[in-house]
Design a protein around this motif. Sequence first.
Motif, short mmCIF file in Angstrom:
data_model
loop_
_atom_site.label_atom_id
_atom_site.label_comp_id
_atom_site.label_asym_id
_atom_site.label_seq_id
_atom_site.Cartn_x
_atom_site.Cartn_y
_atom_site.Cartn_z
N ASP A 2 18.09 45.40 42.35
CA ASP A 2 18.78 44.99 41.13
C ASP A 2 18.61 46.04 40.04
OD1 ASP A 2 19.59 42.54 42.19
OD2 ASP A 2 17.70 41.58 41.62
N ILE A 3 19.68 46.30 39.30
CA ILE A 3 19.56 47.13 38.10
C ILE A 3 19.43 46.17 36.92
CG2 ILE A 3 20.71 48.75 36.57
CD1 ILE A 3 21.90 50.12 38.97
N LYS A 4 18.24 46.05 36.40
CA LYS A 4 17.96 45.10 35.34
C LYS A 4 17.93 45.75 33.96
CE LYS A 4 15.12 42.28 38.43
NZ LYS A 4 13.76 41.74 38.70
N ASN A 63 23.86 64.14 31.30
CA ASN A 63 23.31 62.95 30.66
C ASN A 63 22.32 62.24 31.59
OD1 ASN A 63 24.88 63.09 28.20
ND2 ASN A 63 26.65 62.51 29.44
N PHE A 64 21.13 61.97 31.06
CA PHE A 64 20.09 61.30 31.82
C PHE A 64 19.97 59.85 31.36
CE2 PHE A 64 19.11 65.74 32.25
CZ PHE A 64 18.51 65.88 33.49
N PHE A 65 20.08 58.91 32.31
CA PHE A 65 19.92 57.49 32.02
C PHE A 65 18.72 56.98 32.82
CE2 PHE A 65 24.47 58.48 31.78
CZ PHE A 65 24.75 58.08 30.48
N LEU A 66 17.81 56.30 32.15
CA LEU A 66 16.63 55.75 32.81
C LEU A 66 16.96 54.34 33.32
CD1 LEU A 66 13.65 56.08 33.57
CD2 LEU A 66 13.05 55.18 31.31
N ILE A 67 16.78 54.14 34.62
CA ILE A 67 17.12 52.87 35.25
C ILE A 67 15.84 52.12 35.62
CG2 ILE A 67 18.37 51.77 37.14
CD1 ILE A 67 20.15 53.42 35.22
N ASN A 68 15.76 50.87 35.15
CA ASN A 68 14.60 50.00 35.45
C ASN A 68 13.27 50.66 35.09
OD1 ASN A 68 16.43 48.15 36.43
ND2 ASN A 68 15.99 48.54 38.59
N LYS A 69 13.31 51.59 34.16
CA LYS A 69 12.11 52.35 33.76
C LYS A 69 11.44 53.01 34.96
CE LYS A 69 11.09 49.77 29.54
NZ LYS A 69 11.60 50.85 28.68
N ASP A 70 12.25 53.28 36.00
CA ASP A 70 11.70 53.73 37.27
C ASP A 70 12.26 55.08 37.72
OD1 ASP A 70 10.32 53.64 39.68
OD2 ASP A 70 11.83 52.42 40.68
#
Length: 202
Positions: A2-4, A63-70
Motif C-alpha cells: 500500500d502507498i499510504k 523530482n524526488f518523492f518520498l513514499i511511505n517514508k521508506d
Amino acid sequence: MDIKQSEFIISAVKREQYPIDGRVEVAFVGRSNVGKSSIINALTNRRGLAKVSGTPGKTRLINFFLINKDFYLVDLPGYGYAKVSKKELASWGKTIETYLMHREPLKRVVLLVDCRHKPTKDDIDMFNWIKHFNYDYVIVATKSDKLSNNDLRKSEKVIRDTLDLGNTNKLFFFSSLNKKKREEVIDFIFKDVVEKEEVEEI
C-alpha cells in the motif's frame, strides 16, 4: 503493498542535490506527453503531487518523492518533445544521464510508453540506455482506457516486438483515468524491489 504516504522532497539537476540518505529509488521516465505526472498522482492517490501540465516538456528537473517514508519515487525529465531547442534537449538528456550513471540507490527504472502508439525511436534509445547502465526495468503502457480489449492485445504485441521483450512479465497496461488494477501495478513496480532491500538489510 500500500502507498499510504507520499511527499515531495526536492527538485534536482546536479548530483550534489540528490538525497544522500541511501533509501531505495525507483525512477519513472518516458516521453513528455506519455502521462508521467498523471500516473504518479494516480498511484500515490494524490492529485497534485506531481504537477500535471497541458504543455509537454514541463518537467525539466529530477523530482524526488518520498513514499511511505521508506523509498523514493524519482520523476525524470520527459524526452522527445519537439518544440524545444536542441540546446534544451541536450541539457535534459545530460540531466537524465547524470542521474543514471552510477546511482547506487536506484534499483529499478520504469519506462512509460503510450499504448496507442508504437514505441518511438526515443523510447527505444531510452530503453537501450537503461539496459546499458544495467538497471532492472519494467515497462508500463499508459492510457489503456483509450483502447478496446482487442486493440490492447495488438498494442501489447507491437510493444513487445519493438522493444524485443519476448514473453517476459515486465510489461503492464494501466490507465491513470480509471485506475483499474491500481494495486496490481503498484506491486508490479515497487513491491519486489522494496521488499528485497528490506530483507537484505535484516
